[in-house]
Scaffold this active site. Structure first.
Site, PDB file in Angstrom:
ATOM      1  N   GLY A 118     -71.314 -12.829 -99.276  1.00 48.79           N
ATOM      2  CA  GLY A 118     -70.748 -13.628 -98.184  1.00 48.79           C
ATOM      3  C   GLY A 118     -69.277 -13.892 -98.388  1.00 48.79           C
TER       4      GLY A 118
ATOM      5  N   GLY B 183     -66.919 -16.427 -96.516  1.00 49.44           N
ATOM      6  CA  GLY B 183     -67.322 -17.825 -96.363  1.00 49.44           C
ATOM      7  C   GLY B 183     -66.426 -18.798 -97.102  1.00 49.44           C
TER       8      GLY B 183
ATOM      9  N   LEU C 231     -77.641  -9.590 -95.211  1.00 48.13           N
ATOM     10  CA  LEU C 231     -78.802 -10.203 -95.861  1.00 48.13           C
ATOM     11  C   LEU C 231     -80.132  -9.712 -95.310  1.00 48.13           C
ATOM     12  CD1 LEU C 231     -77.668 -13.939 -96.195  1.00 48.13           C
ATOM     13  CD2 LEU C 231     -77.830 -12.235 -98.022  1.00 48.13           C
TER      14      LEU C 231
ATOM     15  N   LYS D 156     -82.951 -23.873 -97.280  1.00 46.56           N
ATOM     16  CA  LYS D 156     -82.417 -23.924 -98.634  1.00 46.56           C
ATOM     17  C   LYS D 156     -83.519 -24.180 -99.657  1.00 46.56           C
ATOM     18  CE  LYS D 156     -78.674 -23.348 -99.297  1.00 46.56           C
ATOM     19  NZ  LYS D 156     -77.857 -22.100 -99.361  1.00 46.56           N
TER      20      LYS D 156
ATOM     21  N   VAL E 265     -73.494 -31.229-102.804  1.00 45.00           N
ATOM     22  CA  VAL E 265     -73.670 -32.188-101.715  1.00 45.00           C
ATOM     23  C   VAL E 265     -72.714 -31.772-100.588  1.00 45.00           C
ATOM     24  CG1 VAL E 265     -74.517 -34.009-103.213  1.00 45.00           C
ATOM     25  CG2 VAL E 265     -72.054 -33.795-102.827  1.00 45.00           C
TER      26      VAL E 265
ATOM     27  N   VAL F 213     -69.796 -30.501 -98.887  1.00 45.39           N
ATOM     28  CA  VAL F 213     -68.636 -29.804 -99.446  1.00 45.39           C
ATOM     29  C   VAL F 213     -67.448 -29.932 -98.498  1.00 45.39           C
ATOM     30  CG1 VAL F 213     -67.740 -27.640-100.363  1.00 45.39           C
ATOM     31  CG2 VAL F 213     -70.187 -28.169-100.572  1.00 45.39           C
TER      32      VAL F 213
ATOM     33  N   SER G  42     -69.210 -29.271 -94.138  1.00 39.04           N
ATOM     34  CA  SER G  42     -68.890 -30.683 -93.922  1.00 39.04           C
ATOM     35  C   SER G  42     -67.439 -30.909 -93.520  1.00 39.04           C
ATOM     36  CB  SER G  42     -69.222 -31.481 -95.185  1.00 39.04           C
ATOM     37  OG  SER G  42     -70.603 -31.394 -95.471  1.00 39.04           O
TER      38      SER G  42
END
Length: 346
Positions: free
Chosen positions: A10, A13, A65, A162, A188, A190, A202
């Site tokens: 990825g 990303g 994927l 996840k 948590v 990010v 986030s």
């Protein structure tokens, strides 16, 4: 320092870009998977703008994927894999399998290819969503020993994806790994420096506060971690003998409220934060709205609840020393402002 051949999945990303940046700086040779090689020039430009060094040590391979093609080429002669790629769709989705299937199948596809190529270890990017969702509210301190309760309250498709993908990874390595090692990372929320013009994860919270599309803030809390620290933990876990077979919760301190995030932006950015709201939305308003809007319903179970986390294991075994939440929030915001990404939508 030993230099390795590292595959990062990825490669376009948010977290992956930070991993690539740090791997190149450390002198490693990096191969990154992307779905189309048409993107490689733009990714190089993004990394160069972020200050990347040794870009001649970076190459790309096309791999998806959900397809077998490309993965044997991707893992050839690779020492370590950072499997970062996964669909990121927190909140409501119409079809859960659109998120769960590529997460689980993609993870198993990467692990099979890595095993067949005699890769030493795969560092898997899981998430806090695989740890703390579906649990009753309490003073419990979440650690790597916890797992999300799939049928518990507030568990969305992303949380399921996840959790299911990570459990499948551990089962695969135990049953079919042939000695290949696995380490999983559980970040948590990010936040941190935006690379390029894509807003991910986030960081959307910061953008919506800055551009005025969030007129008031809900009474919710985030444990936060800086993207730079997430990347450094992945790299620290690659060849650390103590990291084999371990999960690591990546959090940099107590959860922070949306109201406090807004206050930090106001204090640190001045005029650039003029559109950041100061009012709080009452909980009863959100509960009522959640009866009609699925995306709001998803946050209702955690209104007013600050989840407690421990990063002791990462600090102890990986010698990990994360930045503050304030730093992650401010870095994210300033990078958006500098790129014109904090302007109101047209």
């Amino acid at each position: 320092m030993t230099r390795y051949n590292v595959l990062v999945t990825g490669g376009s990303g948010f977290i992956a870009s930070h991993c690539i940046l740090q791997l190149l700086a450390a002198g490693h040779t990096v191969r990154a998977t992307i779905r189309s090689l048409d993107k490689q020039a733009s990714i190089r430009n993004v990394l160069q703008d972020a200050g990347a060094s040794h870009l001649d040590n970076l190459s790309f391979v096309a791999a998806d994927l959900l397809e077998d093609d490309g993965w044997a080429e991707a893992v050839a002669d690779i020492d370590y894999v950072l499997h970062v790629a996964s669909p990121v769709h927190p909140g409501h989705v119409d079809n859960e399998n659109d998120v769960i299937r590529p997460a689980r199948e993609g993870t198993l596809r990467v692990l099979r290819a890595a095993r067949d190529a005699a890769v030493k270890r795969v560092v898997l990017t899981s998430a806090f969503h695989a740890v703390s969702w579906g649990h009753p509210h309490s003073d419990h301190v979440f650690t790597e020993a916890d797992w999300t309760i799939l049928d518990g309250p507030g568990v969305d498709a992303y949380g399921k994806s996840k959790t299911i993908a990570e459990r499948a990874a551990w089962d695969f390595v135990a049953q079919e790994g042939r000695g290949m090692e696995l380490t999983s990372m559980l970040p948590v929320a990010v936040m941190g420096m935006v690379m390029g013009r894509e807003i991910s994860g986030s960081n959307h919270v910061i953008q919506r506060l800055l551009n005025g599309t969030m007129p008031a803030v809900p009474n919710i809390y985030f444990p936060v971690v800086d993207a730079e620290d997430v990347a450094s933990a992945h790299i620290a876990a690659m060849d650390n003998p103590a990291a084999a077979g371990q999960r690591f919760l990546l959090s940099n301190g107590p959860a922070i409220s949306m109201r406090d995030i807004a206050g930090i932006l106001k204090a640190e950015l001045g005029a650039a934060a003029s559109r950041v709201p100061t009012r709080t939305i009452p909980n009863f308003v959100l509960r009522l709205a959640g009866m009609f809007r699925p995306e709001i319903k998803a946050i209702v179970p955690d209104l007013g609840y600050a989840k407690r986390t421990s990063n002791d294991k990462a600090r102890r075994l990986l010698k990990w020393a994360p930045h503050s939440s304030r730093g992650a929030i401010t870095t994210a915001a300033r990078s958006m402002v500098s790129k014109g990404l904090a302007d109101p939508p047209a």
